[in-house]
Design an enzyme around this catalytic site. Structure first.
Site, PDB file in Angstrom:
ATOM      1  N   GLY A  45       0.792  -1.240  -0.022  1.00  0.00           N
ATOM      2  CA  GLY A  45      -0.073  -0.056  -0.093  1.00  0.00           C
ATOM      3  C   GLY A  45       0.806   1.125  -0.159  1.00  0.00           C
ATOM      4  O   GLY A  45       1.918   1.170   0.381  1.00  0.00           O
ATOM      5  N   GLN A  50       2.879   9.895   1.354  1.00  0.00           N
ATOM      6  CA  GLN A  50       4.142   9.299   1.061  1.00  0.00           C
ATOM      7  C   GLN A  50       5.083   9.634  -0.117  1.00  0.00           C
ATOM      8  O   GLN A  50       6.233   9.109  -0.149  1.00  0.00           O
ATOM      9  CB  GLN A  50       3.976   7.758   1.178  1.00  0.00           C
ATOM     10  CG  GLN A  50       3.193   7.278   2.545  1.00  0.00           C
ATOM     11  CD  GLN A  50       3.303   5.760   2.626  1.00  0.00           C
ATOM     12  OE1 GLN A  50       2.476   5.260   2.350  1.00  0.00           O
ATOM     13  NE2 GLN A  50       4.359   5.147   3.248  1.00  0.00           N
ATOM     14  N   CYS A 108       5.572  -0.053   7.304  1.00  0.00           N
ATOM     15  CA  CYS A 108       5.307   1.132   6.334  1.00  0.00           C
ATOM     16  C   CYS A 108       6.613   1.568   5.729  1.00  0.00           C
ATOM     17  O   CYS A 108       7.593   1.690   5.809  1.00  0.00           O
ATOM     18  CB  CYS A 108       4.902   2.408   7.465  1.00  0.00           C
ATOM     19  SG  CYS A 108       4.469   3.936   6.621  1.00  0.00           S
ATOM     20  N   LEU A 109       6.187   1.926   4.402  1.00  0.00           N
ATOM     21  CA  LEU A 109       7.441   2.422   3.402  1.00  0.00           C
ATOM     22  C   LEU A 109       7.984   3.734   4.019  1.00  0.00           C
ATOM     23  O   LEU A 109       9.036   3.905   3.366  1.00  0.00           O
ATOM     24  CB  LEU A 109       6.832   2.486   2.193  1.00  0.00           C
ATOM     25  CG  LEU A 109       6.447   1.229   1.541  1.00  0.00           C
ATOM     26  CD1 LEU A 109       5.944   1.402  -0.206  1.00  0.00           C
ATOM     27  CD2 LEU A 109       7.519   0.117   1.347  1.00  0.00           C
ATOM     28  N   HIS A 150      -4.824   1.308   7.411  1.00  0.00           N
ATOM     29  CA  HIS A 150      -3.268   1.973   7.302  1.00  0.00           C
ATOM     30  C   HIS A 150      -3.102   3.104   6.677  1.00  0.00           C
ATOM     31  O   HIS A 150      -2.704   4.264   6.936  1.00  0.00           O
ATOM     32  CB  HIS A 150      -2.372   0.788   7.189  1.00  0.00           C
ATOM     33  CG  HIS A 150      -0.866   1.321   7.328  1.00  0.00           C
ATOM     34  ND1 HIS A 150      -0.040   1.069   8.068  1.00  0.00           N
ATOM     35  CD2 HIS A 150      -0.186   2.082   6.560  1.00  0.00           C
ATOM     36  CE1 HIS A 150       1.303   1.496   7.991  1.00  0.00           C
ATOM     37  NE2 HIS A 150       1.247   2.436   6.740  1.00  0.00           N
ATOM     38  N   GLU A 151      -3.746   2.820   5.200  1.00  0.00           N
ATOM     39  CA  GLU A 151      -3.588   4.065   4.286  1.00  0.00           C
ATOM     40  C   GLU A 151      -4.602   5.205   4.370  1.00  0.00           C
ATOM     41  O   GLU A 151      -4.208   6.314   4.026  1.00  0.00           O
ATOM     42  CB  GLU A 151      -3.612   3.337   2.851  1.00  0.00           C
ATOM     43  CG  GLU A 151      -2.579   2.119   2.213  1.00  0.00           C
ATOM     44  CD  GLU A 151      -1.431   2.645   2.694  1.00  0.00           C
ATOM     45  OE1 GLU A 151      -0.759   3.799   2.522  1.00  0.00           O
ATOM     46  OE2 GLU A 151      -0.572   1.490   2.892  1.00  0.00           O
ATOM     47  N   HIS A 154      -3.050   7.558   6.606  1.00  0.00           N
ATOM     48  CA  HIS A 154      -2.039   8.288   6.015  1.00  0.00           C
ATOM     49  C   HIS A 154      -2.805   9.576   5.486  1.00  0.00           C
ATOM     50  O   HIS A 154      -2.221  10.585   5.714  1.00  0.00           O
ATOM     51  CB  HIS A 154      -1.335   7.761   4.928  1.00  0.00           C
ATOM     52  CG  HIS A 154      -0.109   6.982   5.394  1.00  0.00           C
ATOM     53  ND1 HIS A 154       1.064   7.503   5.829  1.00  0.00           N
ATOM     54  CD2 HIS A 154       0.071   5.473   5.270  1.00  0.00           C
ATOM     55  CE1 HIS A 154       1.828   6.608   6.189  1.00  0.00           C
ATOM     56  NE2 HIS A 154       1.426   5.254   5.660  1.00  0.00           N
TER      57      HIS A 154
HETATM   58 ZN   LIG Z   1       2.413   3.578   5.888  1.00  0.00          ZN
END
Ligand SMILES: [Zn+2]
Length: 187
Positions: A45, A50, A108-109, A150-151, A154
């Site tokens: 995701g 991000q 998480c990226l 999660h997304e 963000h």
């Molecule tokens: Zn994340």
């Protein structure tokens, strides 16, 4: 040019995304680039914040995982390969009253090498628009429900470390501070 993934604690990660109102070719191209970047990073995701843009859009693709999950998309059950990767613009989440919660490890990226357990409802319904502005409704559980939550966080400027138990957050504090310092040095 490939999009660049920003790391904690870049201030854009704390910005709430603006609603997507124009679904033109440029927006579809941005969504396609997000998908490409997510695949390059081997993530499941990615949210617009991000990649440095505070907008209500995220992408999700679980085809590379072994995860089992139940789902219903627009009243049907298309094979995963037909609806993934997904672009979710302006997602609105609902959790049915009484839905149980579950703890599971997340990464998480924007937090390379930091992982930890996060408690979330096990099932959700999300209303969203695709990259062309067409409306959809998806009900799901398992990793898909977790990933979308999660997304969605963000897009509101909320990070997974905000939802960790105090004890775990404290244990990770040193790594989180080191990452913030590294990010500052690079910017
Ligand atoms: Zn994340």
């Amino acid at each position: 040019m490939s999009l660049q993934i920003v790391h904690y604690n870049n201030p854009i990660l704390r910005k709430r995304g603006a609603k997507v109102t124009v679904f033109d070719a440029a927006f579809a191209e941005f969504a396609a680039q997000m998908i490409e970047r997510m695949h390059e990073a081997e993530g499941i995701g990615l949210a617009a914040q991000q990649v440095g843009r505070a907008q209500q859009v995220c992408v999700v693709d679980l085809r590379g995982t072994e995860a089992e999950f139940a789902y219903e998309l627009d009243g049907g059950h298309p094979p995963r390969d037909l609806f993934m990767p997904m672009v979710l613009a302006n997602p609105e989440l609902t959790v049915a009253p009484g839905t149980p919660e579950e703890e599971s490890e997340e990464g998480c990226l924007s937090f390379p090498a930091i992982r930890g357990e996060v408690r979330r409802p096990i099932a959700i319904t999300v209303r969203f628009q695709d990259e062309h502005g067409n409306p959809h409704v998806l009900s799901c559980d398992g990793l898909l429900a977790r990933c979308i939550q999660h997304e969605h966080d963000h897009l509101q400027g909320i990070l997974f470390i905000d939802r960790m138990k105090k004890k775990l957050r404290a244990e990770l504090d040193e790594d989180i501070r080191a990452l913030a310092k590294q990010t500052r040095a690079k910017d």
